[in-house]
Design an enzyme around this catalytic site. Structure first.
Site, PDB file in Angstrom:
ATOM      1  N   THR A 134       0.822  -1.211   0.000  1.00 64.48           N
ATOM      2  CA  THR A 134       0.000   0.000   0.000  1.00 64.48           C
ATOM      3  C   THR A 134       0.857   1.261   0.000  1.00 64.48           C
ATOM      4  O   THR A 134       2.008   1.236   0.464  1.00 64.48           O
ATOM      5  CB  THR A 134      -0.898  -0.005   1.262  1.00 64.48           C
ATOM      6  OG1 THR A 134      -1.455   1.279   1.462  1.00 64.48           O
ATOM      7  CG2 THR A 134      -0.111  -0.353   2.520  1.00 64.48           C
ATOM      8  N   GLU A 136       0.337   3.547   1.996  1.00 62.66           N
ATOM      9  CA  GLU A 136       0.319   4.058   3.372  1.00 62.66           C
ATOM     10  C   GLU A 136       1.659   3.863   4.074  1.00 62.66           C
ATOM     11  O   GLU A 136       1.936   4.501   5.085  1.00 62.66           O
ATOM     12  CB  GLU A 136      -0.826   3.409   4.164  1.00 62.66           C
ATOM     13  CG  GLU A 136      -2.146   3.584   3.437  1.00 62.66           C
ATOM     14  CD  GLU A 136      -3.395   3.272   4.246  1.00 62.66           C
ATOM     15  OE1 GLU A 136      -3.329   3.296   5.485  1.00 62.66           O
ATOM     16  OE2 GLU A 136      -4.439   3.029   3.623  1.00 62.66           O
ATOM     17  N   TYR A 183      -1.532  -0.631  11.010  1.00 61.16           N
ATOM     18  CA  TYR A 183      -1.712  -1.290   9.706  1.00 61.16           C
ATOM     19  C   TYR A 183      -0.529  -0.994   8.800  1.00 61.16           C
ATOM     20  O   TYR A 183       0.109  -1.908   8.260  1.00 61.16           O
ATOM     21  CB  TYR A 183      -3.016  -0.822   9.052  1.00 61.16           C
ATOM     22  CG  TYR A 183      -3.098  -1.131   7.561  1.00 61.16           C
ATOM     23  CD1 TYR A 183      -3.123  -2.441   7.094  1.00 61.16           C
ATOM     24  CD2 TYR A 183      -3.130  -0.102   6.609  1.00 61.16           C
ATOM     25  CE1 TYR A 183      -3.180  -2.725   5.733  1.00 61.16           C
ATOM     26  CE2 TYR A 183      -3.185  -0.375   5.252  1.00 61.16           C
ATOM     27  CZ  TYR A 183      -3.203  -1.691   4.819  1.00 61.16           C
ATOM     28  OH  TYR A 183      -3.250  -1.967   3.462  1.00 61.16           O
ATOM     29  N   LYS A 187       2.420  -3.451   7.215  1.00 65.17           N
ATOM     30  CA  LYS A 187       2.654  -3.614   5.775  1.00 65.17           C
ATOM     31  C   LYS A 187       4.100  -3.229   5.434  1.00 65.17           C
ATOM     32  O   LYS A 187       4.760  -3.886   4.642  1.00 65.17           O
ATOM     33  CB  LYS A 187       1.673  -2.761   4.958  1.00 65.17           C
ATOM     34  CG  LYS A 187       0.223  -3.229   4.993  1.00 65.17           C
ATOM     35  CD  LYS A 187      -0.004  -4.605   4.382  1.00 65.17           C
ATOM     36  CE  LYS A 187       0.171  -4.622   2.879  1.00 65.17           C
ATOM     37  NZ  LYS A 187      -0.214  -5.960   2.320  1.00 65.17           N
TER      38      LYS A 187
HETATM   39  P1  NAD Z   1      -9.546  -7.394   2.283  1.00 64.35           P
HETATM   40  O1  NAD Z   1      -9.508  -7.152   3.754  1.00 64.35           O
HETATM   41  O2  NAD Z   1     -10.776  -7.105   1.514  1.00 64.35           O
HETATM   42  O3  NAD Z   1      -9.167  -8.932   1.997  1.00 64.35           O
HETATM   43  C1  NAD Z   1      -8.142  -9.596   2.665  1.00 64.35           C
HETATM   44  C2  NAD Z   1      -8.279 -11.095   2.397  1.00 64.35           C
HETATM   45  O4  NAD Z   1      -7.201 -11.756   3.058  1.00 64.35           O
HETATM   46  C3  NAD Z   1      -9.575 -11.690   2.949  1.00 64.35           C
HETATM   47  O5  NAD Z   1     -10.162 -12.564   1.984  1.00 64.35           O
HETATM   48  C4  NAD Z   1      -9.121 -12.478   4.174  1.00 64.35           C
HETATM   49  O6  NAD Z   1      -9.938 -13.611   4.446  1.00 64.35           O
HETATM   50  C5  NAD Z   1      -7.718 -12.880   3.761  1.00 64.35           C
HETATM   51  N1  NAD Z   1      -6.859 -13.129   4.926  1.00 64.35           N
HETATM   52  C6  NAD Z   1      -6.683 -12.337   6.011  1.00 64.35           C
HETATM   53  N2  NAD Z   1      -5.845 -12.921   6.883  1.00 64.35           N
HETATM   54  C7  NAD Z   1      -5.464 -14.093   6.316  1.00 64.35           C
HETATM   55  C8  NAD Z   1      -4.590 -15.145   6.729  1.00 64.35           C
HETATM   56  N3  NAD Z   1      -3.959 -15.099   7.915  1.00 64.35           N
HETATM   57  N4  NAD Z   1      -4.402 -16.203   5.893  1.00 64.35           N
HETATM   58  C9  NAD Z   1      -5.050 -16.262   4.701  1.00 64.35           C
HETATM   59  N5  NAD Z   1      -5.908 -15.315   4.290  1.00 64.35           N
HETATM   60  C10 NAD Z   1      -6.106 -14.250   5.087  1.00 64.35           C
HETATM   61  O7  NAD Z   1      -8.304  -6.589   1.704  1.00 64.35           O
HETATM   62  P2  NAD Z   1      -8.134  -5.810   0.319  1.00 64.35           P
HETATM   63  O8  NAD Z   1      -8.647  -4.438   0.469  1.00 64.35           O
HETATM   64  O9  NAD Z   1      -8.614  -6.665  -0.784  1.00 64.35           O
HETATM   65  O10 NAD Z   1      -6.547  -5.729   0.248  1.00 64.35           O
HETATM   66  C11 NAD Z   1      -5.777  -6.782  -0.341  1.00 64.35           C
HETATM   67  C12 NAD Z   1      -4.307  -6.428  -0.258  1.00 64.35           C
HETATM   68  O11 NAD Z   1      -4.067  -5.209  -0.958  1.00 64.35           O
HETATM   69  C13 NAD Z   1      -3.797  -6.202   1.167  1.00 64.35           C
HETATM   70  O12 NAD Z   1      -2.506  -6.738   1.251  1.00 64.35           O
HETATM   71  C14 NAD Z   1      -3.777  -4.684   1.315  1.00 64.35           C
HETATM   72  O13 NAD Z   1      -2.794  -4.290   2.234  1.00 64.35           O
HETATM   73  C15 NAD Z   1      -3.429  -4.261  -0.107  1.00 64.35           C
HETATM   74  N6  NAD Z   1      -3.926  -2.927  -0.518  1.00 64.35           N
HETATM   75  C16 NAD Z   1      -5.233  -2.582  -0.334  1.00 64.35           C
HETATM   76  C17 NAD Z   1      -5.678  -1.327  -0.769  1.00 64.35           C
HETATM   77  C18 NAD Z   1      -7.127  -0.927  -0.643  1.00 64.35           C
HETATM   78  O14 NAD Z   1      -7.470   0.222  -0.936  1.00 64.35           O
HETATM   79  N7  NAD Z   1      -8.031  -1.802  -0.232  1.00 64.35           N
HETATM   80  C19 NAD Z   1      -4.790  -0.444  -1.376  1.00 64.35           C
HETATM   81  C20 NAD Z   1      -3.455  -0.831  -1.543  1.00 64.35           C
HETATM   82  C21 NAD Z   1      -3.035  -2.083  -1.115  1.00 64.35           C
HETATM   83  P1  TYD Z   2     -10.694   3.896   4.590  1.00 66.87           P
HETATM   84  O1  TYD Z   2     -11.677   3.479   3.552  1.00 66.87           O
HETATM   85  O2  TYD Z   2     -10.747   3.230   5.926  1.00 66.87           O
HETATM   86  O3  TYD Z   2      -9.244   3.733   3.926  1.00 66.87           O
HETATM   87  P2  TYD Z   2      -7.791   4.223   4.481  1.00 66.87           P
HETATM   88  O4  TYD Z   2      -7.881   4.573   5.904  1.00 66.87           O
HETATM   89  O5  TYD Z   2      -6.972   3.013   4.262  1.00 66.87           O
HETATM   90  O6  TYD Z   2      -7.407   5.378   3.613  1.00 66.87           O
HETATM   91  O7  TYD Z   2     -10.836   5.453   4.836  1.00 66.87           O
HETATM   92  C1  TYD Z   2     -10.705   6.393   3.784  1.00 66.87           C
HETATM   93  C2  TYD Z   2     -10.766   7.771   4.388  1.00 66.87           C
HETATM   94  O8  TYD Z   2     -12.091   7.980   4.922  1.00 66.87           O
HETATM   95  C3  TYD Z   2      -9.813   7.960   5.562  1.00 66.87           C
HETATM   96  O9  TYD Z   2      -9.295   9.292   5.528  1.00 66.87           O
HETATM   97  C4  TYD Z   2     -10.692   7.784   6.797  1.00 66.87           C
HETATM   98  C5  TYD Z   2     -12.049   8.300   6.324  1.00 66.87           C
HETATM   99  N1  TYD Z   2     -13.221   7.624   6.947  1.00 66.87           N
HETATM  100  C6  TYD Z   2     -14.212   8.389   7.562  1.00 66.87           C
HETATM  101  O10 TYD Z   2     -14.142   9.633   7.598  1.00 66.87           O
HETATM  102  N2  TYD Z   2     -15.272   7.735   8.127  1.00 66.87           N
HETATM  103  C7  TYD Z   2     -15.397   6.379   8.111  1.00 66.87           C
HETATM  104  O11 TYD Z   2     -16.384   5.839   8.653  1.00 66.87           O
HETATM  105  C8  TYD Z   2     -14.370   5.617   7.460  1.00 66.87           C
HETATM  106  C9  TYD Z   2     -14.448   4.110   7.419  1.00 66.87           C
HETATM  107  C10 TYD Z   2     -13.297   6.273   6.892  1.00 66.87           C
END
Ligand code: NAD
Ligand code: TYD
Length: 377
Positions: A134, A136, A183, A187
């Site tokens: 990420t 972050e 978090y 990461k």
């Molecule tokens: P998510 O929380 O939707 O999904 C995570 C998945 O991992 C779930 O299916 C969960 O069951 C599985 N999981 C968790 N712990 C596990 C374990 N111990 N063993 C096996 N499986 C396990 O997450 P996401 O938003 O799809 O993110 C996926 C990846 O991308 C993560 O590594 C996250 O850090 C990264 N990422 C996410 C974002 C975003 O905006 N969501 C952005 C950049 C990077």
């Molecule tokens: P989020 O979707 O949790 O992603 P991240 O923290 O990984 O960026 O949040 C996106 C932005 O929205 C973040 O600045 C926190 C804000 N936020 C709220 O203001 N209210 C909420 O209920 C949530 C879940 C997030």
């Protein structure tokens, strides 16, 4: 490459990556390893679960012995690692789980891949360990231009009528890691382990750092699906602080396309940032969501603005994220395909059309968790 292990494939981004690979590469075997935590949902993969080149295995990445056995038994050639605990608010309440899954789980996967590939005559030839991270990990950028300036670069993802950057600085691949939340610290730590396995043992690794994703199948604890659902049901929208924090949003299918490209064409040991030059203050995006949901439900646009409820800020809330993805564009020719307005419209429509998907998640235990998370805000 023939057999690819995708971890976390039942989650939000992972399900899009699994779907893309299963459909696009019928000659690959795709194995989805997922523990099915609260965030994992096999309903995300209903449309491809019967495909002959797809298999699901329920496993914890921390379970080294069984992960190694799976990698050996299935003759895994490539790993795309997405399994993680991913929600910042949960990490603030329970950092230990994040260290366990994100750090130790990644280490377990690295060790297992190394042990199996070391045992082969061809060793690391044709193998790849791709770790999804990420933006972050870079910490927070300053907001030097609260009114916004023209960004130095635009992509197809950049919004048509909201064309701004909130500072001159962007996250580039050479920046020092400065994570703030448990978090992002977990990461960052996992990214370091991945690079250490390349530098120490020569494991063929790649790391990418992507900005905030949005789109279908995102667990409704994250801003966009949570707020779409709340607007629909006319529940309060808990905006942290003043809603001034900035995030850079990318449609999830464009992230999946980038992962496909980098997995096949990226340079070993390299890092690529992925983002769309599409910065938004939370409060502005929330207004777009309200207008879109209202319009699609036949309400008067903006009539739900009074659901906005300012609540106590998130502890250590990072002010601004903004990715510079020009390296990926320059070196591998990646470009997002979907403009933000179109992506948001598709996303809102999807959640409104898939209320049962949301209902299955937002009932029972999750509802109790959600109440406890927000009741004191
Ligand atoms: P998510 O929380 O939707 O999904 C995570 C998945 O991992 C779930 O299916 C969960 O069951 C599985 N999981 C968790 N712990 C596990 C374990 N111990 N063993 C096996 N499986 C396990 O997450 P996401 O938003 O799809 O993110 C996926 C990846 O991308 C993560 O590594 C996250 O850090 C990264 N990422 C996410 C974002 C975003 O905006 N969501 C952005 C950049 C990077
Ligand atoms: P989020 O979707 O949790 O992603 P991240 O923290 O990984 O960026 O949040 C996106 C932005 O929205 C973040 O600045 C926190 C804000 N936020 C709220 O203001 N209210 C909420 O209920 C949530 C879940 C997030």
């Amino acid at each position: 490459m023939k057999t690819i292990l995708i971890t976390g494939g039942a989650g939000f981004i992972g399900s899009h990556v699994v779907r893309l690979f299963v459909n696009k590469y019928p000659n690959y075997n795709i194995i989805n390893l997922d523990k099915l935590t609260y965030a994992g949902n096999l309903a995300n993969l209903k449309d491809i679960e019967d495909k002959p080149n797809y298999k699901f295995v329920r496993l914890d990445i921390c379970d080294f012995d069984n992960v190694l056995k799976l990698i050996q038994d299935e003759h895994i050639d490539g790993i795309i690692h997405l399994a993680a605990e991913s929600h910042v608010d949960r990490s603030i309440k329970d950092p230990f789980t994040f260290a366990k899954t994100n750090v130790l789980g990644t280490l377990s996967l690295l060790q297992a891949a190394k042990a199996y590939w070391d045992s082969l005559p061809e060793k690391y030839e044709g193998k790849r360990f791709y770790h999804i991270s990420t933006d972050e990990v870079y910490g927070a950028l300053e907001m030097t231009h609260p009114q916004g300036i023209e960004p130095p670069f635009t992509t197809k993802a950049s919004s048509a009528n909201h064309h701004v950057a909130y500072g001159e600085k962007f996250f580039t691949e050479d920046l020092k890691y400065l994570p703030h939340s448990p978090y992002s610290a977990s990461k960052a730590s996992s990214d370091h382990f991945v690079r250490a396995f390349h530098d120490t043992y020569g494991l063929p690794t790649i790391v990418t750092n992507c900005s905030n994703n949005y789109g279908p199948y995102q667990f409704p604890e994250k801003l966009i699906p949570l707020f779409i659902n709340n607007i629909r049901h006319r529940k309060p929208l808990p905006v942290y602080g003043k809603g001034e924090n900035v995030r850079d949003w990318l449609f999830v299918e464009d992230h999946a396309r980038a992962i496909d490209l980098i997995f096949h064409k990226g340079t070993i040991a390299d890092t690529y940032n992925i983002g769309g030059f599409n910065e938004w203050k939370n409060i502005d995006i929330i207004k777009v969501l309200i207008n879109t949901v209202d319009r699609l439900l036949g309400r008067n646009e903006g009539e739900d603005l009074d659901l906005i409820t300012y609540v106590t800020d998130r502890a250590g809330h990072d002010l601004r994220y903004a990715i510079d993805s020009s390296k990926l564009q320059r070196e591998l020719g990646w470009e997002p395909s979907l403009q933000f307005e179109e992506g948001i419209e598709r996303t809102v429509r999807w959640y409104l059309d898939n209320q049962s998907w949301l209902d299955n998640i937002t009932s029972g235990d999750y509802e109790k968790y959600y109440e406890s998370m927000y009741k004191n805000r």
